[in-house]
Enzyme design. Sequence first.
Site, short mmCIF file in Angstrom:
data_model
loop_
_atom_site.label_atom_id
_atom_site.label_comp_id
_atom_site.label_asym_id
_atom_site.label_seq_id
_atom_site.Cartn_x
_atom_site.Cartn_y
_atom_site.Cartn_z
N GLU A 1 27.61 21.60 18.00
CA GLU A 1 28.27 22.67 17.24
C GLU A 1 27.45 22.93 15.99
O GLU A 1 27.60 22.23 14.99
CB GLU A 1 29.70 22.27 16.82
N TYR B 1 35.07 34.53 12.76
CA TYR B 1 34.24 33.37 12.45
C TYR B 1 32.94 33.73 11.71
O TYR B 1 32.09 32.90 11.50
CB TYR B 1 33.91 32.61 13.75
N ASN C 1 37.08 15.48 22.48
CA ASN C 1 36.41 16.31 21.49
C ASN C 1 36.50 15.67 20.11
O ASN C 1 37.61 15.48 19.61
CB ASN C 1 37.04 17.70 21.45
N GLU C 2 35.36 15.33 19.55
CA GLU C 2 35.32 14.73 18.21
C GLU C 2 36.36 13.61 18.09
O GLU C 2 37.11 13.56 17.12
CB GLU C 2 35.55 15.79 17.13
N TYR D 1 35.36 25.98 25.97
CA TYR D 1 36.48 25.04 26.08
C TYR D 1 37.43 25.51 27.18
O TYR D 1 37.53 26.72 27.44
CB TYR D 1 37.32 25.06 24.80
N GLU E 1 40.71 25.32 16.74
CA GLU E 1 41.58 26.22 15.97
C GLU E 1 42.55 26.93 16.91
O GLU E 1 42.89 28.10 16.73
CB GLU E 1 40.75 27.24 15.16
#
Length: 650
Positions: free
Chosen positions: A262, A327, A181-182, A77, A123
């Site tokens: 993803e 993560y 994005n989404e 990103y 996030e």
Amino acid sequence: MTRIRLDMIFLLLLLSGRSLGASPSFSLDYQNNCFLKDGEPFRYISGSIHYSRIPRVYWKDRLLKMYMAGLNAIQTYIPWNYHEEFPGQYNFTGDRDVEYFLKLAQDIGMVVILRPGPYICAEWDMGGLPAWLLNKKNMVLRSSDPDYITAVDKWMGKLLPMIKPYLYQNGGPIITVQVENEYGSYFACDYNYMRHLMQLFRSYLGEQVVLFTTDGAGLNYLKCGSLQGLYATVDFGPGSNITAAFDAQRHVEPNGPLVNSEFYTGWLDHWGSHHSIVSSALVAKSLNEILSMKANVNLYMFIGGSNFGYWNGANSPYAAQPTSYDYDAPLTEAGDLTEKYFAIRDVIRLFNKIPEGPVPPSTPKFAYGAVKMKKLQTVLDAVETLSFSGPVKSMYPQTFIDLNQVFGFVLYRTKLPVNCSETPLSSPLNGVHDRAYVSVDKSAVGILERNKVITMNVTGNAGSQLDVLVENMGRINYGRDINDFKGLVSNLTLGGVPLTGWTMYSLSIDEAVSQGLLGHGSHPGTDPPQPAALSLPTFYEGSFIIPDGIPDLPQDTYVKLPNWRKGQIWINGFNLGRYWPARGPQVTLFVPANILRTSAPNNVTILELEGAPCGSQPCIVEFTDTPILNATVSSKPTHHRRLFVKEDLL
Ligand SMILES: *[C@@H]1O[C@H](CO)[C@@H](O)[C@H](O)[C@H]1NC(C)=O
Ligand SMILES: *[C@@H]1O[C@H](CO)[C@@H](O)[C@H](O)[C@H]1NC(C)=O
Ligand SMILES: *[C@@H]1O[C@H](CO)[C@@H](O)[C@H](O)[C@H]1NC(C)=O
Ligand SMILES: *[C@@H]1O[C@H](CO)[C@@H](O)[C@H](O)[C@H]1NC(C)=O
Ligand SMILES: *[C@@H]1O[C@H](CO)[C@@H](O)[C@H](O)[C@H]1NC(C)=O
Ligand SMILES: *[C@@H]1O[C@H](CO)[C@@H](O)[C@H](O)[C@H]1NC(C)=O
Ligand SMILES: *[C@@H]1O[C@H](CO)[C@@H](O)[C@H](O)[C@H]1NC(C)=O
């Protein structure tokens, strides 16, 4: 002889799809349901890595480990707010040098899937959108709102021309570029906005580049997220019904490559909720199934890294993410190899050739041990030093953005208008964003917390000084609440009556720490002996020397804050992030070696917001060689974004 050899080389180049002089190409093959790279079928096995979460000196190490796992691509990103913190002030140097990152990936031999936003989620504070967009209070973010579009156009006008030379067809590593994005998870469903972005990206990047979208693997998401002209891909985690997930993509893209943009190797954490763990076996099994279907996949995350400073985001209802973005990914926050790394590599090996040679080892960690901390000034004592821009007065409270403050802390000060005895001080509209440390006449009396504690009692005489230090704990990065104003965003009431006559101090704490401006307290060593009591937000400092005679120091380490409660920690002026062991699950913070010095003592500065252990217990922090990210949490688990599930927020 020479002539023949040249002919042979020419023939070989032709066979490999790259005839002499033919330019590199990357495209979609709708007949054969795959990508074409230089005319040959190409399938990517990619991993996500966010350069903004890893110190620049470690980019190469992490990328090399990804390459050695058998990945042929990476995905990253670009966070707009990281590169344009203030309007028109761009930063692409040092840790923010995205061009250098792209070159490294290419040198190592991987192609790049680029996700430049403008919104990225991730996030990351406000999903990557700069907080200064909120200067226009009613702006509808991620829509055709003209003010939003003006800002996006200006940013993309800076970014995209910089990116263009790195496109695959221009000799660079970037094979595909994601738009937004989404978007299908966002309430606005504004096709004109997506169409505008598509035209904007095309105008700067050209007609050749493959532009794509990513959405949850369901028709409800794809409905508003996909657009004719942008190749639609999906995202889903292990354990999903893979056939059903790709059926959703096929509904929008009847032909072309299958792509999971993803595939979750782990999952995010929130303060106060259990640390997420996803088993290697489950990840390996699903990855195997995806690859068996000839699908393209990006493992999100392959390495998560850290939310240094104030960069973490939050979910809604308000729950902030911790400093670590480990993560449970195949490479740890510190870039170390895990059992999951090798499990994934063993699956990839079934489909692609793994590069020969050794996998770079995990970086060594060093336990520098305990460091004694000494008390400095309280925030209230240091307010003149910390407030570079001076106080601002207004009848009603102003927000961070009104005060031109992006991150950190603002001090709100007024006087009690009446005598108070156990009188409720409240934020009836839940307008403390996000946590407020309240004191009366320089004595700590309580904490207000967004969504959790909206009222407390105060006692004091009319005319007493009321101080409310408000902490921004990270802006919401997902859903309809991303326009997340900070500070006191509505009135505080005392006994039901709004408080007025505020003096507000925008605090430049990071600048003060790195310039060494903090002094010693007027009453050093006066912490309350009872550990449970609240103290005023206070600075502490200590230092440690890297031992001589041990080779290869400084090395990475982790810092642990035994019996400290909540605050911010800096080392040599570098803001490591937030600590909150009292809430968990994160207990240690990753300290990369590059911020440590062997030539001088290393300075540790802490802003403890609730109460240091220094009155009754050892006043130390401890540098250890082992991370702890999974402490037991006391509160009940809250289901903010359950494992692999993104709520439908339409
Ligand atoms: C740009 O970002 C780098 C890396 O975070 C930082 O070291 C540098 O000070 C920044 N430059 C400016 C002018 O803010
Ligand atoms: C997975 O989804 C497919 C297509 O919707 C369906 O036919 C199949 O029964 C599902 N499998 C499982 C195990 O639920
Ligand atoms: C407030 O309390 C002070 C000290 O107890 C007292 O002198 C004063 O009269 C009180 N004021 C009111 C309005 O009750
Ligand atoms: C505030 O004080 C009142 C009266 O003493 C008491 O009933 C109430 O529980 C207190 N509220 C809080 C949040 O402590
Ligand atoms: C505070 O209350 C006043 C009076 O009701 C109102 O005009 C003002 O908009 C409120 N301020 C905030 C920040 O809510
Ligand atoms: C730590 O602080 C001291 C005193 O301010 C200073 O002399 C020293 O250079 C600092 N160390 C580093 C590594 O910045
Ligand atoms: C945390 O993880 C470590 C290492 O996997 C494990 O040994 C420990 O039991 C875990 N602790 C908790 C509280 O789950």
